[in-house]
Design a protein around this motif. Structure first.
Motif, PDB file in Angstrom:
ATOM      1  N   GLY A 170      -4.299  69.469 -13.224  1.00  0.00           N
ATOM      2  CA  GLY A 170      -3.080  69.296 -11.547  1.00  0.00           C
ATOM      3  C   GLY A 170      -4.061  70.437 -10.517  1.00  0.00           C
ATOM      4  O   GLY A 170      -4.295  70.349  -9.716  1.00  0.00           O
ATOM      5  N   LEU A 171      -5.010  71.510 -11.434  1.00  0.00           N
ATOM      6  CA  LEU A 171      -5.911  72.315 -10.453  1.00  0.00           C
ATOM      7  C   LEU A 171      -7.016  71.231  -9.755  1.00  0.00           C
ATOM      8  O   LEU A 171      -7.226  71.322  -8.714  1.00  0.00           O
ATOM      9  N   GLY A 172      -7.162  70.450 -10.835  1.00  0.00           N
ATOM     10  CA  GLY A 172      -8.723  69.120 -10.686  1.00  0.00           C
ATOM     11  C   GLY A 172      -7.948  68.297  -8.798  1.00  0.00           C
ATOM     12  O   GLY A 172      -8.226  68.140  -8.251  1.00  0.00           O
ATOM     13  N   ALA A 173      -6.054  68.123  -9.348  1.00  0.00           N
ATOM     14  CA  ALA A 173      -5.767  67.714  -7.804  1.00  0.00           C
ATOM     15  C   ALA A 173      -5.127  67.969  -6.781  1.00  0.00           C
ATOM     16  O   ALA A 173      -5.595  67.301  -5.260  1.00  0.00           O
ATOM     17  N   CYS A 174      -5.513  69.427  -6.822  1.00  0.00           N
ATOM     18  CA  CYS A 174      -4.946  70.353  -5.771  1.00  0.00           C
ATOM     19  C   CYS A 174      -6.492  70.160  -4.657  1.00  0.00           C
ATOM     20  O   CYS A 174      -6.094  70.630  -3.881  1.00  0.00           O
ATOM     21  N   TYR A 175      -8.004  70.612  -5.571  1.00  0.00           N
ATOM     22  CA  TYR A 175      -8.832  70.255  -5.433  1.00  0.00           C
ATOM     23  C   TYR A 175      -8.850  68.915  -4.187  1.00  0.00           C
ATOM     24  O   TYR A 175      -9.766  68.630  -3.271  1.00  0.00           O
ATOM     25  N   MET A 176      -8.662  67.958  -5.461  1.00  0.00           N
ATOM     26  CA  MET A 176      -8.857  66.679  -4.898  1.00  0.00           C
ATOM     27  C   MET A 176      -8.131  66.160  -3.532  1.00  0.00           C
ATOM     28  O   MET A 176      -8.416  65.344  -2.893  1.00  0.00           O
ATOM     29  N   PHE A 177      -7.310  66.722  -3.298  1.00  0.00           N
ATOM     30  CA  PHE A 177      -5.835  65.555  -2.937  1.00  0.00           C
ATOM     31  C   PHE A 177      -5.284  67.237  -1.567  1.00  0.00           C
ATOM     32  O   PHE A 177      -4.204  66.862  -0.457  1.00  0.00           O
ATOM     33  N   GLY A 178      -5.741  68.593  -1.573  1.00  0.00           N
ATOM     34  CA  GLY A 178      -5.079  69.644  -1.328  1.00  0.00           C
ATOM     35  C   GLY A 178      -5.769  69.991   0.203  1.00  0.00           C
ATOM     36  O   GLY A 178      -4.998  70.725   0.764  1.00  0.00           O
ATOM     37  N   ASN A 179      -6.480  69.397   0.612  1.00  0.00           N
ATOM     38  CA  ASN A 179      -7.482  69.843   2.011  1.00  0.00           C
ATOM     39  C   ASN A 179      -7.806  71.911   1.646  1.00  0.00           C
ATOM     40  O   ASN A 179      -7.415  72.350   2.451  1.00  0.00           O
ATOM     41  N   ILE A 180      -7.166  71.544   0.389  1.00  0.00           N
ATOM     42  CA  ILE A 180      -7.872  72.907  -0.062  1.00  0.00           C
ATOM     43  C   ILE A 180      -9.783  73.420  -0.261  1.00  0.00           C
ATOM     44  O   ILE A 180     -10.191  74.706   0.089  1.00  0.00           O
ATOM     45  N   SER A 181     -10.632  72.779  -0.017  1.00  0.00           N
ATOM     46  CA  SER A 181     -12.063  72.860   0.198  1.00  0.00           C
ATOM     47  C   SER A 181     -12.733  71.452   0.548  1.00  0.00           C
ATOM     48  O   SER A 181     -12.508  70.235   0.534  1.00  0.00           O
ATOM     49  N   ASP A 182     -14.049  71.449   1.572  1.00  0.00           N
ATOM     50  CA  ASP A 182     -14.738  70.888   1.459  1.00  0.00           C
ATOM     51  C   ASP A 182     -15.292  70.356   0.525  1.00  0.00           C
ATOM     52  O   ASP A 182     -16.188  69.462   0.896  1.00  0.00           O
ATOM     53  N   ASN A 183     -15.249  70.692  -0.842  1.00  0.00           N
ATOM     54  CA  ASN A 183     -16.339  70.333  -1.798  1.00  0.00           C
ATOM     55  C   ASN A 183     -15.146  69.483  -2.758  1.00  0.00           C
ATOM     56  O   ASN A 183     -14.784  69.613  -3.973  1.00  0.00           O
TER      57      ASN A 183
END
Length: 283
Positions: A170-183
């Motif tokens: 779930g945390l990985g999905a936040c980074y992948m789809f949530g525009n919370i990181s440029d990486n």
């Protein structure tokens, strides 16, 4: 049909309802129009604040409902005992879910209660509300709001249980789809590691498939969704994603086949009508 007001996503059938009913069934973007994930999410989206969400949601209420919400909100402010505050937050959540049918305040108040309870069960349940909606959300600003809320809860849950793979996914999905990181690799790598460790973790396979679909790696996404369907032939969400990914790929025959498969598993005439409309557009 709009997707801004939805009820809890629990099972895959509900996820498909979200995709069809709350987001109009139209031709998906082709792979040629898909930018790589890192480029696609570049730049910070405008901030969304819960106060603005709540103000807009309250405009839809009757005077009696508004009075009920105000009374509950005042009870939270007056409550100086944690258990009392948790109880009121649950009451607010139930109101927005059952009476008003607005997702965002429901999820927000469930999150507030979960933070006070600080149990892994409550934190992960509330987080999954945000993550499930994140996976079907198209508005970058709302993606960011959902991901930030989910991440906050999952970070707390992982402190309590650092070995929970579902929380890591779930945390990985936040980074992948949530525009919370440029990486986005910050999210992809942990999910990929879990899938490599346990290929039968269908949650990891789904998130990676959605990531491939979003970034235009359609062949890889199709492989992931096919794997899920082989393991779980009744996984309606994976079947729909497979249909839409073939659609994006320009493979009309396979897209129609999987849209038909999804339609035959759904007992809702409105949804079936939307699926038939897309099938007829492909013929």
């Amino acid at each position: 049909m709009k997707k801004s007001q939805i009820v809890l996503v629990i099972a895959s059938v509900v996820a498909v309802v979200l995709l069809f009913v709350f987001g109009k069934v139209t031709a998906p973007k082709s792979a040629a129009n898909q930018a790589p994930m890192a480029q696609q999410d570049a730049g910070a989206p405008p901030a969304i604040h819960f106060a603005d969400i709540l103000q807009k949601a309250r405009q839809q209420l009757t005077p009696e409902q508004n009075q009920r919400v105000l009374s509950l909100e005042n009870a939270v402010t007056r409550g100086d005992v944690k258990d009392q505050q948790i109880h009121v937050y649950h009451q607010l959540a139930r109101f927005w879910k059952d009476s008003a049918h607005v997702f965002e305040p429901y999820a927000y108040y469930m999150a507030q209660a979960a933070k006070l309870e600080n149990s892994e069960k409550s934190l992960t349940f509330a987080a999954q509300l945000f993550v499930d909606n994140l996976l079907t959300e198209n508005n970058p600003a709302m993606q960011h709001w959902l991901a930030e809320n989910a991440k906050d809860l999952l970070d707390k849950a992982l402190v309590l249980n650092p070995n929970n793979d579902s929380s890591k996914i779930g945390l990985g999905a936040c980074y992948m789809f949530g525009n919370i990181s440029d990486n986005p690799m910050q999210g992809i790598l942990p999910v990929r590691e879990i899938a490599q460790k346990d290929s039968n973790n269908l949650y990891a396979q789904m998130v990676l498939g959605l990531g491939g679909k979003k970034s235009g790696q359609l062949d890889k996404a199709i492989e992931r969704f096919q794997f899920i369907v082989r393991k779980d032939p009744h996984n309606l969400e994976a079947i729909f994603q497979l249909a839409e990914t073939y659609d994006m790929h320009g493979d009309k025959a396979n897209a129609i086949h999987w849209y038909e498969t999804a339609k035959n598993m759904i007992n809702n005439d409105a949804i079936k009508k939307e699926i038939d409309k897309r099938i007829n557009e492909l013929k």
